[in-house]
Scaffold this motif. Structure first.
Motif, PDB file in Angstrom:
ATOM      1  N   GLN A  43       0.813  -1.213   0.000  1.00  0.00           N
ATOM      2  CA  GLN A  43       0.000   0.000   0.000  1.00  0.00           C
ATOM      3  C   GLN A  43       0.851   1.268   0.000  1.00  0.00           C
ATOM      4  O   GLN A  43       0.325   2.374  -0.043  1.00  0.00           O
ATOM      5  CB  GLN A  43      -0.924   0.030   1.225  1.00  0.00           C
ATOM      6  CG  GLN A  43      -1.927  -1.103   1.266  1.00  0.00           C
ATOM      7  CD  GLN A  43      -2.892  -1.014   0.111  1.00  0.00           C
ATOM      8  OE1 GLN A  43      -3.470   0.035  -0.156  1.00  0.00           O
ATOM      9  NE2 GLN A  43      -3.068  -2.118  -0.597  1.00  0.00           N
ATOM     10  N   GLY A  44       2.166   1.103   0.097  1.00  0.00           N
ATOM     11  CA  GLY A  44       3.058   2.256   0.108  1.00  0.00           C
ATOM     12  C   GLY A  44       3.153   2.942   1.461  1.00  0.00           C
ATOM     13  O   GLY A  44       3.571   4.097   1.543  1.00  0.00           O
ATOM     14  N   ILE A  45       2.801   2.245   2.527  1.00  0.00           N
ATOM     15  CA  ILE A  45       2.869   2.822   3.873  1.00  0.00           C
ATOM     16  C   ILE A  45       4.342   2.991   4.245  1.00  0.00           C
ATOM     17  O   ILE A  45       5.110   2.041   4.209  1.00  0.00           O
ATOM     18  CB  ILE A  45       2.171   1.910   4.907  1.00  0.00           C
ATOM     19  CG1 ILE A  45       0.738   1.587   4.493  1.00  0.00           C
ATOM     20  CG2 ILE A  45       2.244   2.524   6.301  1.00  0.00           C
ATOM     21  CD1 ILE A  45      -0.141   2.779   4.264  1.00  0.00           C
ATOM     22  N   ASP A  46       4.726   4.212   4.604  1.00  0.00           N
ATOM     23  CA  ASP A  46       6.133   4.428   4.949  1.00  0.00           C
ATOM     24  C   ASP A  46       6.318   4.979   6.355  1.00  0.00           C
ATOM     25  O   ASP A  46       7.401   5.393   6.722  1.00  0.00           O
ATOM     26  CB  ASP A  46       6.826   5.318   3.919  1.00  0.00           C
ATOM     27  CG  ASP A  46       6.394   6.770   3.998  1.00  0.00           C
ATOM     28  OD1 ASP A  46       5.359   7.054   4.625  1.00  0.00           O
ATOM     29  OD2 ASP A  46       7.097   7.621   3.436  1.00  0.00           O
ATOM     30  N   GLY A  47       5.253   4.974   7.144  1.00  0.00           N
ATOM     31  CA  GLY A  47       5.375   5.446   8.520  1.00  0.00           C
ATOM     32  C   GLY A  47       4.092   5.238   9.289  1.00  0.00           C
ATOM     33  O   GLY A  47       3.052   4.870   8.732  1.00  0.00           O
TER      34      GLY A  47
END
Length: 93
Positions: A43-47
């Motif tokens: 999902q592109g979660i980076d934090g």
């Protein structure tokens, strides 16, 4: 403890509610919601954040906390604000 998890998208959001034991961490809540590391990466979660404040996955939770899944910014907020302000500015004579 009841914990909310939110993922904001451009024009919508997804929300999950989980119940975890006292002393649980962000990672425990994500596992309880079925949000695996692979899913988050896809999902592109980076934090992560707790109530809008950056947090690590080992942060302890309190009842009623809201975990936010963060994605990279697609535009600099300052530049976007400047563009909106310039669009509203009336033309000078």
């Amino acid at each position: 403890m009841r914990i909310g998890i939110v993922l904001a998208r451009a024009r919508s959001f997804e929300e999950w509610a989980v119940t975890v034991p006292q002393g649980a961490t962000i990672d425990d809540a994500l596992v309880a919601a079925g949000l695996t590391a692979e899913w988050r990466q896809g999902q592109g979660i980076d934090g992560l954040a707790l109530h809008g404040v950056r947090a690590e996955s080992d942060a302890r939770l309190n009842d009623g906390d809201r975990i936010e899944l963060l994605r990279p910014l697609v535009a600099d907020p300052k530049d976007a604000r400047r563009k909106r302000a310039a669009a509203r500015k009336p033309d000078a004579p």
